[in-house]
Motif scaffolding. Sequence first.
Motif, PDB file in Angstrom:
ATOM      1  N   LYS A  15       0.836  -1.202   0.000  1.00  0.00           N
ATOM      2  CA  LYS A  15       0.000   0.000   0.000  1.00  0.00           C
ATOM      3  C   LYS A  15       0.871   1.253   0.000  1.00  0.00           C
ATOM      4  O   LYS A  15       1.963   1.261   0.572  1.00  0.00           O
ATOM      5  N   ILE A  16       0.338   2.326  -0.623  1.00  0.00           N
ATOM      6  CA  ILE A  16       1.133   3.546  -0.772  1.00  0.00           C
ATOM      7  C   ILE A  16       0.415   4.753  -0.178  1.00  0.00           C
ATOM      8  O   ILE A  16      -0.792   4.723   0.063  1.00  0.00           O
ATOM      9  N   TYR A  17       1.198   5.790   0.046  1.00  0.00           N
ATOM     10  CA  TYR A  17       0.659   7.061   0.509  1.00  0.00           C
ATOM     11  C   TYR A  17       1.362   8.174  -0.245  1.00  0.00           C
ATOM     12  O   TYR A  17       2.592   8.194  -0.327  1.00  0.00           O
ATOM     13  N   ILE A  18       0.586   9.077  -0.835  1.00  0.00           N
ATOM     14  CA  ILE A  18       1.132  10.228  -1.548  1.00  0.00           C
ATOM     15  C   ILE A  18       0.921  11.462  -0.688  1.00  0.00           C
ATOM     16  O   ILE A  18      -0.185  11.697  -0.183  1.00  0.00           O
ATOM     17  N   GLY A  19       1.977  12.257  -0.509  1.00  0.00           N
ATOM     18  CA  GLY A  19       1.847  13.460   0.308  1.00  0.00           C
ATOM     19  C   GLY A  19       2.799  14.549  -0.148  1.00  0.00           C
ATOM     20  O   GLY A  19       3.645  14.347  -1.028  1.00  0.00           O
ATOM     21  N   GLN A  20       2.650  15.718   0.440  1.00  0.00           N
ATOM     22  CA  GLN A  20       3.543  16.839   0.176  1.00  0.00           C
ATOM     23  C   GLN A  20       4.246  17.233   1.460  1.00  0.00           C
ATOM     24  O   GLN A  20       3.671  17.121   2.543  1.00  0.00           O
ATOM     25  N   HIS A  21       5.474  17.694   1.320  1.00  0.00           N
ATOM     26  CA  HIS A  21       6.256  18.059   2.505  1.00  0.00           C
ATOM     27  C   HIS A  21       7.083  19.296   2.182  1.00  0.00           C
ATOM     28  O   HIS A  21       7.825  19.317   1.190  1.00  0.00           O
ATOM     29  N   ARG A  22       6.945  20.327   3.006  1.00  0.00           N
ATOM     30  CA  ARG A  22       7.717  21.561   2.797  1.00  0.00           C
ATOM     31  C   ARG A  22       9.081  21.417   3.455  1.00  0.00           C
ATOM     32  O   ARG A  22       9.199  21.345   4.672  1.00  0.00           O
ATOM     33  N   SER A  23      10.094  21.356   2.623  1.00  0.00           N
ATOM     34  CA  SER A  23      11.476  21.203   3.108  1.00  0.00           C
ATOM     35  C   SER A  23      12.444  21.515   1.977  1.00  0.00           C
ATOM     36  O   SER A  23      12.136  21.283   0.803  1.00  0.00           O
ATOM     37  N   GLU A  24      13.596  22.057   2.311  1.00  0.00           N
ATOM     38  CA  GLU A  24      14.607  22.381   1.303  1.00  0.00           C
ATOM     39  C   GLU A  24      15.450  21.165   0.944  1.00  0.00           C
ATOM     40  O   GLU A  24      16.285  21.226   0.040  1.00  0.00           O
ATOM     41  N   PHE A  25      15.261  20.052   1.681  1.00  0.00           N
ATOM     42  CA  PHE A  25      16.016  18.832   1.399  1.00  0.00           C
ATOM     43  C   PHE A  25      15.101  17.624   1.585  1.00  0.00           C
ATOM     44  O   PHE A  25      14.045  17.703   2.204  1.00  0.00           O
ATOM     45  N   PHE A  26      15.502  16.499   1.048  1.00  0.00           N
ATOM     46  CA  PHE A  26      14.728  15.268   1.134  1.00  0.00           C
ATOM     47  C   PHE A  26      14.905  14.651   2.519  1.00  0.00           C
ATOM     48  O   PHE A  26      16.008  14.252   2.895  1.00  0.00           O
ATOM     49  N   ASP A  27      13.825  14.559   3.266  1.00  0.00           N
ATOM     50  CA  ASP A  27      13.847  14.034   4.634  1.00  0.00           C
ATOM     51  C   ASP A  27      13.408  12.572   4.612  1.00  0.00           C
ATOM     52  O   ASP A  27      12.220  12.260   4.518  1.00  0.00           O
ATOM     53  N   LEU A  28      14.362  11.660   4.728  1.00  0.00           N
ATOM     54  CA  LEU A  28      14.062  10.226   4.677  1.00  0.00           C
ATOM     55  C   LEU A  28      13.228   9.747   5.856  1.00  0.00           C
ATOM     56  O   LEU A  28      12.569   8.712   5.786  1.00  0.00           O
ATOM     57  N   SER A  29      13.267  10.497   6.953  1.00  0.00           N
ATOM     58  CA  SER A  29      12.545  10.064   8.150  1.00  0.00           C
ATOM     59  C   SER A  29      11.073  10.463   8.121  1.00  0.00           C
ATOM     60  O   SER A  29      10.286   9.986   8.931  1.00  0.00           O
ATOM     61  N   TYR A  30      10.686  11.323   7.167  1.00  0.00           N
ATOM     62  CA  TYR A  30       9.300  11.780   7.108  1.00  0.00           C
ATOM     63  C   TYR A  30       8.506  10.870   6.180  1.00  0.00           C
ATOM     64  O   TYR A  30       8.745  10.823   4.974  1.00  0.00           O
ATOM     65  N   LEU A  31       7.538  10.145   6.750  1.00  0.00           N
ATOM     66  CA  LEU A  31       6.769   9.161   5.989  1.00  0.00           C
ATOM     67  C   LEU A  31       5.336   9.599   5.711  1.00  0.00           C
ATOM     68  O   LEU A  31       4.654   8.985   4.895  1.00  0.00           O
ATOM     69  N   GLY A  32       4.872  10.652   6.390  1.00  0.00           N
ATOM     70  CA  GLY A  32       3.508  11.119   6.189  1.00  0.00           C
ATOM     71  C   GLY A  32       2.825  11.417   7.508  1.00  0.00           C
ATOM     72  O   GLY A  32       3.242  10.928   8.555  1.00  0.00           O
ATOM     73  N   SER A  33       1.758  12.217   7.440  1.00  0.00           N
ATOM     74  CA  SER A  33       1.063  12.616   8.661  1.00  0.00           C
ATOM     75  C   SER A  33      -0.435  12.347   8.606  1.00  0.00           C
ATOM     76  O   SER A  33      -1.171  12.748   9.502  1.00  0.00           O
ATOM     77  N   GLY A  34      -0.912  11.680   7.547  1.00  0.00           N
ATOM     78  CA  GLY A  34      -2.338  11.357   7.455  1.00  0.00           C
ATOM     79  C   GLY A  34      -2.747  10.340   8.512  1.00  0.00           C
ATOM     80  O   GLY A  34      -1.907   9.607   9.052  1.00  0.00           O
ATOM     81  N   LYS A  35      -4.041  10.301   8.800  1.00  0.00           N
ATOM     82  CA  LYS A  35      -4.562   9.408   9.835  1.00  0.00           C
ATOM     83  C   LYS A  35      -4.251   7.948   9.541  1.00  0.00           C
ATOM     84  O   LYS A  35      -3.749   7.219  10.397  1.00  0.00           O
ATOM     85  N   LEU A  36      -4.533   7.499   8.324  1.00  0.00           N
ATOM     86  CA  LEU A  36      -4.348   6.082   8.001  1.00  0.00           C
ATOM     87  C   LEU A  36      -2.877   5.701   7.936  1.00  0.00           C
ATOM     88  O   LEU A  36      -2.494   4.615   8.376  1.00  0.00           O
ATOM     89  N   ILE A  37      -2.056   6.576   7.377  1.00  0.00           N
ATOM     90  CA  ILE A  37      -0.631   6.236   7.253  1.00  0.00           C
ATOM     91  C   ILE A  37       0.039   6.209   8.623  1.00  0.00           C
ATOM     92  O   ILE A  37       0.881   5.341   8.893  1.00  0.00           O
ATOM     93  N   THR A  38      -0.335   7.128   9.518  1.00  0.00           N
ATOM     94  CA  THR A  38       0.272   7.110  10.854  1.00  0.00           C
ATOM     95  C   THR A  38      -0.166   5.879  11.645  1.00  0.00           C
ATOM     96  O   THR A  38       0.629   5.300  12.393  1.00  0.00           O
TER      97      THR A  38
END
Length: 267
Positions: A15-38
């Motif tokens: 299963k996948i999750y598509i999201g947007q993240h405001r950052s100047e660099f690629f943050d490997l530790s950020y996986l998403g903040s939606g209810k189902l993904i968390t």
Amino acid sequence: MLGYIYKTVNKNNGKIYIGQHRSEFFDLSYLGSGKLITDAIKKYGKNSFSVEILCKCDTQDEMDEREIEYISLYNSTDLRVGYNITSGGQKRFFTGMRHTDESKMKMRESALQREDREPTTLGRKYVNNGIINKCIPENEIPTYLSTGWEIGRISQKKDAWNRGLSSENNTSVYLYSKKRKDAYLNGEIIGCCGLSGDENRRRVSRRNYFDSLDKKEVYEYWYENGKSATQKKYGAYENSWEYLCEICKIVETPEHKFYIRSKAKSK
């Protein structure tokens, strides 16, 4: 870049999750903040997920547009495919959802009724006359007590005819019990006396009915309407529900429960 659109993948089920993240660099530790993904991250652990950048963006409008495009492309709002709840580009889950004029009128009428109605128990107490209960203001209690009423409520449930009775102290219970036992010893059946498991006629009859159903149709009905509606439609409760789930490959998950609640709120 202002931020990026990313795709998080569950290595266990794909299963996948598509999201947007405001950052100047690629943050490997950020996986998403939606209810189902968390919820999924809590269940499987962070090590069970991988994340990759789909595109970089320079403005917030661009991030919103790209997020909507990729969610549509991957169809990640389908619960069987992904963890997205909305079509993207929205600040919060209920953005765009509005009550109808009819719903607003019903809520307004309900609120007015609440304002006019006296509180049930605030400053009031229950009294009974041995037959009925009343919830009255405390200043009226002396009047009721003077006419034979008592403080408190009585149970108005009807007891079973054989409650407190046994074969030793009641003739009717003794004869009924003896009739069932004699029938069972003679190989006869009264109701489902003495039968359990697959020998229980009611259970066998119910399972035969389930076996005759279109399994795909049952699964699709459950997927779109949830457990309670499916149990009511097919008469599947307790052990019967477990058997129906087994033959129709129904698996209850937190993600599916959230999907059903979300559908109900959107109506």
